[in-house]
Design an enzyme around this catalytic site. Sequence first.
Site, short mmCIF file in Angstrom:
data_model
loop_
_atom_site.label_atom_id
_atom_site.label_comp_id
_atom_site.label_asym_id
_atom_site.label_seq_id
_atom_site.Cartn_x
_atom_site.Cartn_y
_atom_site.Cartn_z
N THR A 203 83.51 85.48 23.26
CA THR A 203 83.06 86.38 22.20
C THR A 203 84.28 86.71 21.36
OG1 THR A 203 81.36 87.42 23.58
CG2 THR A 203 82.23 88.78 21.81
N ARG A 231 67.70 86.07 25.84
CA ARG A 231 68.64 86.97 26.55
C ARG A 231 69.62 87.55 25.52
NH1 ARG A 231 74.54 87.12 26.92
NH2 ARG A 231 75.09 88.05 28.91
N VAL A 232 69.79 88.86 25.59
CA VAL A 232 70.75 89.53 24.71
C VAL A 232 71.82 90.15 25.60
CG1 VAL A 232 71.02 91.48 23.14
CG2 VAL A 232 69.11 89.91 22.83
N GLY A 233 73.07 89.95 25.24
CA GLY A 233 74.17 90.50 26.03
C GLY A 233 74.62 91.85 25.51
N ASP A 234 75.85 92.18 25.84
CA ASP A 234 76.41 93.47 25.41
C ASP A 234 76.87 93.46 23.96
OD1 ASP A 234 78.35 91.57 26.13
OD2 ASP A 234 79.87 93.12 26.39
N THR A 254 84.54 91.91 25.79
CA THR A 254 84.12 90.53 25.98
C THR A 254 83.97 90.32 27.48
OG1 THR A 254 86.41 89.71 26.13
CG2 THR A 254 85.41 89.71 23.95
N GLY A 255 83.28 89.26 27.85
CA GLY A 255 83.07 88.99 29.27
C GLY A 255 81.62 89.21 29.66
N GLY A 257 78.38 90.34 29.92
CA GLY A 257 77.70 91.38 29.16
C GLY A 257 76.81 92.27 30.01
N1 ASP Z 1 79.84 89.47 26.34
C1 ASP Z 1 79.19 88.25 25.95
C2 ASP Z 1 77.81 88.22 26.51
O1 ASP Z 1 77.60 88.64 27.63
C3 ASP Z 1 79.88 87.02 26.34
C4 ASP Z 1 81.37 87.10 26.46
O2 ASP Z 1 82.01 87.91 25.84
O3 ASP Z 1 81.98 86.31 27.18
O4 ASP Z 1 76.94 87.70 25.85
#
Ligand code: ASP
Length: 352
Positions: A203, A231-234, A254-255, A257
């Site tokens: 991200t 699917r929706v992340g953070d 990031t990471g 979500g």
């Molecule tokens: N945070 C993002 C998600 O979960 C992906 C990411 O940042 O690695 O969609």
Amino acid sequence: MTDHLSRRSFLLASAAAAVVRLPESQVLADASASPKRPIIISSANGLRATAKAAEMIGGGADTLDAVVAGVNIVEADPTDHSVGYGGLPNENGVVELDSCVMHGPTHNAGAVGALRNIMHASQVAKLVMERTDHVFIVGQGALDFARAHGHKEVEMLTEDARRIWLRWKETHSDRDDWLSPVKATSDNKHSDAMDEVAFTYGTIHCSAVDAKGDISGVTTTSGLSYKIPGRVGDSPIIGAGCYVDNEVGSAGSTGRGEAVIKNCGAFAVVELMRHGASPADACLEVVGRIAEHTRDPRLLDDQKRPRFDVKMYALSRDGRFGAASIWSGGRFAIYADGRNRLENAKYLFKRS
Ligand code: ASP
């Protein structure tokens, strides 16, 4: 005593002293003195974004225009497989984008989720903020809205991303009919190839504070690779993937979500800063909470530490900044005191 417990005791003891304190070895980029603003922070893939935003803010641009223009560079870059054009697709091979923006001076926000066929999700999120009475539009509605505002539909799946997705498709299970080229002629269809292609995260987040102390943030992503469609992340969730309070500061993530959402990551970082924590300490506290709240054994290693990573990024109104991740090795992009560079993030656990 586990790492979790020792970290917890450490933070509780530190909380009694009002501000979380860190071992000397971890005191890296947590500027206690405020650098000269503007300050722009981003994930490690955001060096071009911080440079662009700095240039625009230097020319008098609003912080939100600047950070969105910054991340637009990465959204259009086919070599970044975690954001925009060239991002890795969902399990059906379709790129779905999530983004949100937050503008400190107006405390206004906009977001899009599961947006298909549009190059700049962050621009559409900003339009949701500016041209609707809503905050969050998803799926077909987000695409219709983007088209209504003149955004052209484009195929977001590059050849490179398609090949990576196809490899995942052909190797992630030996109980379906998709065969990899190597294994297609073998009796034992996929076995060796399994596990070679993992789910990946990625991200870009970018926040800026200008000389007046006005702050904005943006987060934009193609999200978790091979996700279930829809699917929706953070990243597009205000308070999870990004949050700004113009009186306090900004934070983003990031990471993984799912973990950030369940801990209201960006909001929690800003609230900790409001109560006196420095940006880096606030980020470290929140990744610590995420680690402690991760109870599903499937997500934990043999020492009960998360198998995944999350990074939080933050800056304060007075120009301090910092970042922290669950696992060591994380970096972030920072423009401060007129210099654009990568710095090391603080971390909870050292990778072996
Ligand atoms: N945070 C993002 C998600 O979960 C992906 C990411 O940042 O690695 O969609």
